[in-house]
Write a protein that holds these residues in place. Sequence first.
Motif, PDB file in Angstrom:
ATOM      1  N   GLY A  13       4.433  17.841 -47.290  1.00 45.40           N
ATOM      2  CA  GLY A  13       5.047  17.313 -45.947  1.00 45.40           C
ATOM      3  C   GLY A  13       4.164  16.335 -45.342  1.00 45.40           C
ATOM      4  O   GLY A  13       3.069  15.783 -45.957  1.00 45.40           O
ATOM      5  N   ARG A  56       7.765  15.073 -49.661  1.00 45.44           N
ATOM      6  CA  ARG A  56       8.929  15.476 -48.979  1.00 45.44           C
ATOM      7  C   ARG A  56       9.581  14.069 -48.146  1.00 45.44           C
ATOM      8  O   ARG A  56      10.797  13.818 -47.932  1.00 45.44           O
ATOM      9  CB  ARG A  56       8.938  16.406 -47.940  1.00 45.44           C
ATOM     10  CG  ARG A  56      10.034  16.871 -47.170  1.00 45.44           C
ATOM     11  CD  ARG A  56       9.905  17.939 -46.345  1.00 45.44           C
ATOM     12  NE  ARG A  56       9.458  19.305 -46.731  1.00 45.44           N
ATOM     13  CZ  ARG A  56       8.481  19.956 -46.755  1.00 45.44           C
ATOM     14  NH1 ARG A  56       7.363  19.349 -45.973  1.00 45.44           N
ATOM     15  NH2 ARG A  56       8.353  21.078 -47.226  1.00 45.44           N
ATOM     16  N   HIS A  57       8.630  13.444 -47.442  1.00 47.46           N
ATOM     17  CA  HIS A  57       8.879  12.195 -46.430  1.00 47.46           C
ATOM     18  C   HIS A  57       8.810  10.758 -47.453  1.00 47.46           C
ATOM     19  O   HIS A  57       8.842   9.902 -46.572  1.00 47.46           O
ATOM     20  CB  HIS A  57       8.102  12.168 -45.369  1.00 47.46           C
ATOM     21  CG  HIS A  57       8.141  13.539 -44.667  1.00 47.46           C
ATOM     22  ND1 HIS A  57       9.070  13.552 -43.605  1.00 47.46           N
ATOM     23  CD2 HIS A  57       7.606  14.548 -44.508  1.00 47.46           C
ATOM     24  CE1 HIS A  57       9.074  14.739 -42.880  1.00 47.46           C
ATOM     25  NE2 HIS A  57       7.952  15.521 -43.730  1.00 47.46           N
ATOM     26  N   PRO A  65      12.484  13.803 -40.828  1.00 45.04           N
ATOM     27  CA  PRO A  65      12.978  15.182 -41.134  1.00 45.04           C
ATOM     28  C   PRO A  65      14.434  15.441 -41.528  1.00 45.04           C
ATOM     29  O   PRO A  65      14.771  15.897 -42.265  1.00 45.04           O
ATOM     30  CB  PRO A  65      12.413  16.039 -40.084  1.00 45.04           C
ATOM     31  CG  PRO A  65      11.298  15.421 -39.467  1.00 45.04           C
ATOM     32  CD  PRO A  65      11.589  13.683 -39.703  1.00 45.04           C
ATOM     33  N   VAL A  68      15.678  13.466 -44.759  1.00 40.67           N
ATOM     34  CA  VAL A  68      15.299  14.026 -45.945  1.00 40.67           C
ATOM     35  C   VAL A  68      16.458  14.406 -46.891  1.00 40.67           C
ATOM     36  O   VAL A  68      17.296  15.102 -46.189  1.00 40.67           O
ATOM     37  CB  VAL A  68      14.254  15.098 -45.941  1.00 40.67           C
ATOM     38  CG1 VAL A  68      13.644  15.811 -47.195  1.00 40.67           C
ATOM     39  CG2 VAL A  68      12.758  14.541 -45.021  1.00 40.67           C
ATOM     40  N   TYR A  70      17.265  16.971 -48.778  1.00 39.81           N
ATOM     41  CA  TYR A  70      16.612  18.236 -49.335  1.00 39.81           C
ATOM     42  C   TYR A  70      17.358  18.657 -50.530  1.00 39.81           C
ATOM     43  O   TYR A  70      16.753  19.252 -51.421  1.00 39.81           O
ATOM     44  CB  TYR A  70      16.655  19.178 -48.137  1.00 39.81           C
ATOM     45  CG  TYR A  70      16.010  19.003 -46.828  1.00 39.81           C
ATOM     46  CD1 TYR A  70      14.787  19.218 -46.852  1.00 39.81           C
ATOM     47  CD2 TYR A  70      16.652  18.271 -45.912  1.00 39.81           C
ATOM     48  CE1 TYR A  70      13.948  19.050 -45.760  1.00 39.81           C
ATOM     49  CE2 TYR A  70      15.888  18.158 -44.661  1.00 39.81           C
ATOM     50  CZ  TYR A  70      14.514  18.269 -44.729  1.00 39.81           C
ATOM     51  OH  TYR A  70      13.623  18.157 -43.411  1.00 39.81           O
ATOM     52  N   ASN A  89       4.109  22.553 -44.845  1.00 38.17           N
ATOM     53  CA  ASN A  89       4.802  21.815 -43.688  1.00 38.17           C
ATOM     54  C   ASN A  89       3.883  21.826 -42.520  1.00 38.17           C
ATOM     55  O   ASN A  89       3.036  22.876 -42.074  1.00 38.17           O
ATOM     56  CB  ASN A  89       5.885  22.896 -43.139  1.00 38.17           C
ATOM     57  CG  ASN A  89       6.800  23.207 -44.328  1.00 38.17           C
ATOM     58  OD1 ASN A  89       6.749  23.969 -45.085  1.00 38.17           O
ATOM     59  ND2 ASN A  89       7.958  22.340 -44.223  1.00 38.17           N
ATOM     60  N   ARG A 116      22.949  18.669 -41.195  1.00 38.07           N
ATOM     61  CA  ARG A 116      22.161  18.494 -42.479  1.00 38.07           C
ATOM     62  C   ARG A 116      23.010  19.200 -43.868  1.00 38.07           C
ATOM     63  O   ARG A 116      23.689  20.147 -43.517  1.00 38.07           O
ATOM     64  CB  ARG A 116      20.777  19.197 -42.347  1.00 38.07           C
ATOM     65  CG  ARG A 116      19.915  18.690 -41.484  1.00 38.07           C
ATOM     66  CD  ARG A 116      18.602  19.521 -41.397  1.00 38.07           C
ATOM     67  NE  ARG A 116      17.607  18.820 -40.381  1.00 38.07           N
ATOM     68  CZ  ARG A 116      16.354  18.974 -40.365  1.00 38.07           C
ATOM     69  NH1 ARG A 116      15.688  19.796 -41.204  1.00 38.07           N
ATOM     70  NH2 ARG A 116      15.710  18.482 -39.331  1.00 38.07           N
ATOM     71  N   CYS A 164      13.106  26.104 -37.295  1.00 43.19           N
ATOM     72  CA  CYS A 164      13.121  24.922 -37.831  1.00 43.19           C
ATOM     73  C   CYS A 164      14.239  24.282 -36.640  1.00 43.19           C
ATOM     74  O   CYS A 164      15.413  24.614 -36.783  1.00 43.19           O
ATOM     75  CB  CYS A 164      13.837  24.814 -39.242  1.00 43.19           C
ATOM     76  SG  CYS A 164      13.652  23.412 -40.001  1.00 43.19           S
ATOM     77  N   THR A 190      11.165  20.737 -41.025  1.00 42.29           N
ATOM     78  CA  THR A 190      11.301  20.472 -42.338  1.00 42.29           C
ATOM     79  C   THR A 190      11.475  21.590 -43.342  1.00 42.29           C
ATOM     80  O   THR A 190      11.934  21.580 -44.363  1.00 42.29           O
ATOM     81  CB  THR A 190      10.318  19.579 -43.173  1.00 42.29           C
ATOM     82  OG1 THR A 190       9.237  20.072 -42.652  1.00 42.29           O
ATOM     83  CG2 THR A 190      10.504  18.128 -42.464  1.00 42.29           C
ATOM     84  N   GLU A 194      15.482  23.232 -46.788  1.00 38.28           N
ATOM     85  CA  GLU A 194      14.909  23.382 -48.023  1.00 38.28           C
ATOM     86  C   GLU A 194      14.920  24.806 -48.586  1.00 38.28           C
ATOM     87  O   GLU A 194      15.316  25.146 -49.841  1.00 38.28           O
ATOM     88  CB  GLU A 194      13.339  22.781 -47.755  1.00 38.28           C
ATOM     89  CG  GLU A 194      12.696  22.517 -48.968  1.00 38.28           C
ATOM     90  CD  GLU A 194      11.479  21.566 -48.613  1.00 38.28           C
ATOM     91  OE1 GLU A 194      11.446  20.585 -48.486  1.00 38.28           O
ATOM     92  OE2 GLU A 194      10.489  22.448 -48.565  1.00 38.28           O
TER      93      GLU A 194
END
Length: 249
Positions: A13, A56-57, A65, A68, A70, A89, A116, A164, A190, A194
């Motif tokens: 991350g 991840r990014h 975030p 992403v 995922y 993270n 998301r 989160c 993040t 995930e």
Amino acid sequence: MTDSLKKLAIIGGTGLTELEGLEITDSKEVSTPYGAPSAPLIFGRLGGKEVVFLARHGNPHRIPPHEVNYAANIYALKQQGVTTIIGVNAVGGIEDVMGPAHVVIPDQLIDYTHSRKSTYFEGEMDTVTHIDFSFPYAEETRQLLIRAAEKHDVAYSNYGVYACTQGPRLETAAEVARLERDGCHIIGMTGMPEAALAAELNLEYACLALVVNWAAGKTENIITMEEIEQAIDEGMGYVRQILVESITQ
Ligand code: HPA
């Protein structure tokens, strides 16, 4: 990681866009039914053991975030035969002992994200699937990380409830007070979906969190990028030590 049947991936991350010390053997741009992952998959050896690394990014760090992909990230790792994922993270600290540069290996989470893509089980399906998610982190992988942290002179906690949040903005002081009342110890943006997507694909997943700031309202000061960068500089070395140790155990 002694079990030769395991194939490990690390999702890096903020502050871990590249894995220093990784002897890279291959880099693959892959596609999935859910789109492209955040970055090419990096294959290599760390401490002599094979590992797959995914930023991840993206690399460079450019995907926020809440944007992403995922689902593509986790699916891409599954496609490569990965069995175990360590998600790294950066987080804010709520619990008193969890200040900047503290490492946390959480055992629970609460998901406050929205909008998301949070499941593979949607659209045209033959059956409705509800996975069990009582214990969101794989205990065996958590213990591996805990043993690794113990061996090094690292300030860490072997428990924690990860909140989160949706981001990308940081929280208000009142939001943090509510998260604290909810029983949360650290906050990131993040960790979800995930962890849940990994569980849906039967992957073992654990989180290695680095606290990079006190959460909003925990001190009298506002949160600055400078303090976050300073904690990343100080703490990512510990994260790397723990990763190498846990892989070579
Ligand atoms: N809140 C949410 N996410 C974060 C924080 C925070 O304070 N610090 C790093 N990621």
